[in-house]
Each structure stands twice: as structure tokens, then as C-alpha cells.
Design a protein around this motif. Structure first.
Motif, short mmCIF file in Angstrom:
data_model
loop_
_atom_site.label_atom_id
_atom_site.label_comp_id
_atom_site.label_asym_id
_atom_site.label_seq_id
_atom_site.Cartn_x
_atom_site.Cartn_y
_atom_site.Cartn_z
N ARG A 29 1.23 2.52 -3.35
CA ARG A 29 0.04 2.85 -4.11
C ARG A 29 0.03 4.34 -4.43
O ARG A 29 0.25 5.17 -3.58
N SER A 30 -0.22 4.63 -5.66
CA SER A 30 -0.18 6.04 -6.03
C SER A 30 -1.55 6.53 -6.49
O SER A 30 -1.73 7.65 -6.87
N GLY A 31 -2.57 5.67 -6.41
CA GLY A 31 -3.90 6.02 -6.90
C GLY A 31 -4.63 6.99 -5.99
O GLY A 31 -4.11 7.44 -4.96
N SER A 32 -5.88 7.26 -6.37
CA SER A 32 -6.69 8.23 -5.64
C SER A 32 -7.55 7.59 -4.56
O SER A 32 -8.21 8.29 -3.80
N ALA A 33 -7.55 6.26 -4.47
CA ALA A 33 -8.40 5.58 -3.49
C ALA A 33 -8.09 6.01 -2.04
O ALA A 33 -9.01 6.21 -1.27
N PRO A 34 -6.81 6.17 -1.66
CA PRO A 34 -6.54 6.61 -0.28
C PRO A 34 -7.16 7.97 0.03
O PRO A 34 -7.60 8.22 1.15
N ALA A 50 -9.98 9.08 -1.33
CA ALA A 50 -11.42 8.79 -1.18
C ALA A 50 -11.70 8.28 0.22
O ALA A 50 -12.64 8.70 0.88
N ARG A 51 -10.84 7.38 0.66
CA ARG A 51 -11.00 6.76 1.97
C ARG A 51 -10.93 7.81 3.09
O ARG A 51 -11.77 7.86 3.97
N ARG A 58 0.82 -1.20 0.00
CA ARG A 58 0.00 0.00 0.00
C ARG A 58 0.87 1.27 0.00
O ARG A 58 0.47 2.31 -0.50
N GLY A 96 -4.71 0.96 -6.48
CA GLY A 96 -5.00 2.15 -5.66
C GLY A 96 -5.97 3.09 -6.33
O GLY A 96 -6.11 4.24 -5.93
N GLU A 97 -6.69 2.60 -7.33
CA GLU A 97 -7.63 3.46 -8.04
C GLU A 97 -9.05 3.29 -7.54
O GLU A 97 -9.94 4.04 -7.90
N MET A 98 -9.28 2.26 -6.75
CA MET A 98 -10.62 1.99 -6.23
C MET A 98 -10.49 1.63 -4.75
O MET A 98 -9.52 0.99 -4.36
N LEU A 99 -11.47 2.06 -3.95
CA LEU A 99 -11.50 1.68 -2.54
C LEU A 99 -11.42 0.16 -2.44
O LEU A 99 -12.07 -0.54 -3.23
N THR A 100 -10.65 -0.34 -1.48
CA THR A 100 -10.55 -1.79 -1.32
C THR A 100 -11.73 -2.28 -0.47
O THR A 100 -12.44 -1.48 0.15
#
Lengths: 88, 271
Positions: free
Chosen positions: A8-13, A15-16, A5, B189-193
Motif C-alpha cells: 500500500r502506498s497511500g496516506s492511510a497508514p 493517518a492511522r 498492506r 491505502g487512501e482511506m483508513l480501513t
């Protein structure tokens, strides 16, 4: 997984984190849905006793943070009337 | 002992109707008597997803108003004979849906069916609150996406406050069903897990339904994905969820997810 994790470079963190902050506020706010409206009314009532201002020129902003929230009340007070009010 | 389930979400378009049809068919597949009820007055779609749109004569509101008897309004599925549909009214006024009327219909259905699945409309208005009102358990359908998760949180609060069970001081069992999940997008990391969503909503997980073209294909032809393409990843996920509803212990896996590169390499060597 937590090791991966880190990379991880995405935008999900993002959002969380946004959801965690928002829901922490929404869950408590259900007890007092109109807190901001109540605060606005009472603050204006107190100020109105001392200074004259236009209710339309009052801006209330809130910024809900993780550990603290800020409430900013911005009131435009006309100079002449303020002077009068202070002198009275 | 019959079970009344509500399939709810707050947000629209997350897969409530797809889920109602797929789980209804999966439960009926094993011989249980199942009825699915469309609560979306004015915007009914469960009939269409089940391929019964041309066979609707009477609806839920007709039954409540006494225009039709319950057995007249129930539509028997042509593929699984123990799956039934009670359609919503397409034209009538939403106010015709009364609390007393819904209670009476549900009580009558409890005597005839093992599973009564209420497909809730989106939102938190009358149709949605009446769909959950007499539920024993709720399936909260959530997409791993911010607006869906927020609305699910709101719905969980309403389930704990405004259902008949909650008013009696009991609890509606809550099951989270995550739909349109992409393990690959979550890994990037593009979607909430799954863990993110579970941590935020703190609700027991019923299943993970992966995004798949088979779901759209099934609705195109008017057949639940669990009947139309039972071997597909979304269908297998729904079958797993149905078994968990029946109390079976089923390992939680993301059906159809690409295996990690290590297992792939290992499998290739072994082969």
C-alpha cells in the motif's frame, strides 16, 4: 490482507499512526488538562529566583512522540542582567 | 421494553441526521413504534430529511415549557404510520432545553414507543450532552477520516462519564457506525480501513455504510434512504444495522462493494 498492506502506498497508514499517537496522549491528558500551564508556571518561578528575564520571551514547545515526548523551554536572557544576577 | 438510543459523533457532517432517519425508518418498517427526536436547537434538520418540514407546529421546547402536550408536538410520518418525529425548536433560546425537561419527555415517550432515537447536534455542548444523557445505548457515527475518528474518541469518553447511566455506575452500550466508507479507497491505502478505525477506537461495530449517491438523493427529496431506495447499498447497510440493534446476528459485509478480481473471474467462468 497484511501481505497486501506491504504494497500500500497511500496516506492511510500515516493517518492511522498520527491518530494512534494523538489519542494515546489525549486519553491520558484528560486527567490533567493543564499540565503544560502548570509546568510553565513552576519552571518560570524557579528560574525567576536566579535570573531576570521577560516572561514574553519564553517559548515552550512540546513534541508528542510514540514512546517519548519532548518538552523544550526556550528562555531569552538579557546578557547584562544575567551578569548582574550572577555577580549578586 | 423501550430502548433510548443517541446518535452522536462530536464532529458535524458525518451523517448523524441521515442515520437517525434511516435507522428510524428501518426499525419502524418491521412494525416497531419509533420516535426520532431532534436535539439540534436552532439548527433543526431532521424534519427536512424526513420530509416533514412543512408540518412542524410545536417542538421539543414547547413540550418542555408546557406550551404544548407531547401528542400535539409529535408528527406522524406519512409513509410509515408507526414512525414519529419530535422536532427541535428553530428559534428559541438553547437554554430552554433543561435536564429535568428532557428527562420528563423521555420518560413519557418510553411508555408509548419501542425505540426512542435522539439525534444529537455536533459538538459537546448542552444539546449534545442532553441528547446522550438518558440513553441506554449510543450509536457513534464515524467517517474513516482523522478528525472524525478523533472526535468520536472524545465522545466515547464523554458517554462513559457524563450520562445518567454512567453516573449510576452502569454503562451506556456503544455501537460504532462507520459511514461514507469506500472499500476501494481503503484497499488502495487512501482511506483508513474498518480494522484501522476499530483498532483505534476499540468499540463494537454496528455497521458499515458505504458512500453512495442514494443518500444525497434521499435527503434531496425528504425521505429516509431506507424508504426511498431500500435496495441501494447504503439502505441495505442501514437495514443490517437495524437488525443488529434488535439483537439479530447479521454477517458484517460492506454492501455493494466491488468483488475482488478473483471472485469476478471465477463468477464469469462459472456463468
Amino acid at each position: 490482507m497484511s501481505f497486501l498492506r506491504l504494497f500500500r502506498s497511500g496516506s492511510a497508514p500515516i493517518a492511522r499512526e498520527r491518530l494512534q499517537i494523538l489519542l494515546a496522549h489525549e486519553r491520558t491528558a484528560t486527567d490533567q488538562p493543564d499540565l503544560l500551564a502548570v509546568l510553565r508556571e513552576e519552571i518560570l518561578a524557579v528560574l525567576g529566583r536566579h535570573v531576570a528575564f521577560e516572561p514574553d520571551k519564553v517559548q515552550i514547545k512540546v513534541d508528542r512522540g510514540k514512546s517519548v515526548s519532548t518538552l523544550a523551554v526556550d528562555i531569552e536572557i538579557p546578557n547584562s542582567r544575567t551578569a548582574g544576577a550572577l555577580a549578586a | 421494553m423501550s430502548q433510548v438510543l443517541v446518535v452522536t459523533s462530536g464532529k458535524g457532517g458525518v451523517g448523524k441526521t441521515t442515520t437517525t432517519a434511516a435507522l428510524g425508518a428501518a426499525l419502524a418498517h418491521d412494525g416497531a413504534k419509533v420516535v426520532v427526536i431532534d436535539f439540534d436547537v436552532g439548527l433543526r434538520n431532521l424534519d427536512l430529511v424526513l420530509g416533514a418540514e412543512r408540518r412542524v407546529v410545536f417542538d421539543l421546547i414547547n413540550v418542555i415549557n408546557g406550551v404544548a402536550k407531547l401528542p400535539q408536538a409529535l408528527i406522524r410520518d406519512k409513509r410509515i404510520e408507526n414512525l414519529h418525529l419530535l422536532p427541535a425548536s428553530q428559534t428559541r433560546d438553547k437554554d430552554a432545553l433543561t435536564q429535568e425537561g428532557v428527562e420528563k419527555v423521555i420518560d413519557e415517550l418510553r411508555e408509548k414507543f419501542d425505540w426512542i432515537i435522539c439525534d444529537s447536534p455536533a459538538g459537546i455542548e448542552r444539546g449534545a450532552t442532553l441528547a446522550m444523557r438518558y440513553a441506554d445505548a449510543a450509536i457513534i457515527v464515524t467517517n474513516p477520516e482523522v478528525s472524525s475518528v478523533r472526535d468520536s474518541d472524545r465522545i466515547i469518553g464523554i458517554l462513559d462519564a457524563k450520562t445518567a447511566k454512567a453516573e449510576r455506575g452502569e454503562r451506556v452500550d456503544k455501537h460504532l457506525l462507520i459511514t461514507r466508507y469506500s472499500a476501494a479507497a481503503a484497499a488502495r491505502g487512501e482511506m483508513l480501513t474498518i480494522d484501522d478505525v476499530l483498532e483505534i477506537l476499540s468499540c463494537p461495530l454496528l455497521g458499515i455504510v458505504p458512500e453512495g449517491k442514494e443518500v444525497l438523493r434521499a435527503s434531496n427529496v425528504g425521505s429516509p434512504v431506507t424508504l426511498n431506495d431500500p435496495q441501494s447499498a447504503p439502505a441495505r447497510a442501514y437495514f443490517d444495522a437495524a437488525r443488529r440493534l434488535k439483537g439479530e446476528q447479521v454477517p458484517m459485509v460492506v454492501q455493494g462493494a466491488t468483488r475482488s478480481i478473483f471472485t469476478k473471474l471465477f463468477a464469469r467462468k462459472a456463468a
